[in-house]
Design an enzyme around this catalytic site. Structure first.
Site, PDB file in Angstrom:
ATOM      1  CG  ASP A  73      -0.219  -0.037   2.531  1.00  0.00           C
ATOM      2  OD1 ASP A  73       0.999  -0.298   2.539  1.00  0.00           O
ATOM      3  OD2 ASP A  73      -0.864   0.196   3.569  1.00  0.00           O
ATOM      4  CG  ASP A 152       6.428  -1.316  13.101  1.00  0.00           C
ATOM      5  OD1 ASP A 152       6.030  -2.025  14.043  1.00  0.00           O
ATOM      6  OD2 ASP A 152       5.687  -0.498  12.516  1.00  0.00           O
TER       7      ASP A 152
END
Length: 235
Positions: A73, A152
């Site tokens: 995305d 992350d």
């Protein structure tokens, strides 16, 4: 996704290798408790496992020294790949750097004004990044079975614990395209991404650069970089 990749490959006459992601080995072998097994089935757990598989495949099986990782995305600036091409030499010279990212978490419109400016950060950015093999060789040693804070966020903690940093552009070269997803789920987050600067026109950084790549190494590879003139991407 595999079918779409093969269709693009056939249309453009290029080879695209599709890597399949199976269940996490620890879960398949029954080595985790019920709570961990439940977490591994969440979006956060699945994404963490996908990245683990991608890193292992790229660096341990394929033995690539560098690899660029993106998400489905993301939108990319016209000079997205040029950013990596012009800065990878710095990672070879300065081992305190583990990655280059196309994303700047603080690159807001009005403050991020130099599309050729480079910076260092200890806050792992993600969102379209190049990682080096030596970084993964260290990270995989301490990667938890269940990075419950998200892969992350865990990586940011690991980077700081190891004293490593990333090169980022002042103006981001990647941007979220989706209005919703596993991480982007609220209008507030969407507005945040819309407030970020994005280099959406072809760059002239390589043309403007007046020195060799060693200038980049001087700027982003020393402890005094905060006091140096802003280096230009591609120098």
């Amino acid at each position: 996704m595999a079918a779409a990749a093969k269709k693009v490959a056939a249309a453009r006459g290029v080879n695209i290798e599709v890597w399949q992601v199976g269940p996490q080995a620890t879960e398949a072998e029954g080595k985790v408790n019920q709570a961990t097994s439940k977490w591994l089935k969440t979006n956060t757990g699945k994404i963490a496992h996908h990245y683990w598989v991608a890193f292992e495949k790229a660096f341990m099986e394929k033995a690539h020294e560098q690899a660029i990782f993106v998400e489905e995305d993301l939108l990319f600036a016209p000079d997205f790949l040029a950013l990596f091409r012009s800065t990878t030499g710095v990672l070879d010279q300065d081992h305190s750097l583990w990655c280059i990212s196309a994303w700047n978490d603080f690159g807001f419109k009005g403050t991020a004004v130099d599309p050729c400016g480079l910076q260092r950060t200890s806050y792992f950015p993600g969102l379209g990044f190049l990682l080096v093999r030596r970084a993964w060789q260290e990270l995989r040693k301490v990667w938890p079975i269940a990075p419950t804070m998200g892969w992350d966020y865990w990586t940011r903690v690991a980077f700081r614990a190891a004293g490593k940093e990333c090169i980022i552009p002042q103006v981001s070269r990647s941007h979220h395209a989706a209005a919703k997803g596993s991480s982007v789920t609220t209008a507030k987050q969407v507005r945040l991404f819309e407030a970020m600067a994005f280099a959406d026109v072809p760059s002239t950084c390589d043309v403007r650069a007046s020195d060799s790549r060693s200038t980049t190494a001087l700027y982003v590879g020393t402890a005094s970089f905060d006091n140096e003139p802003a280096c230009k991407a591609g120098c």
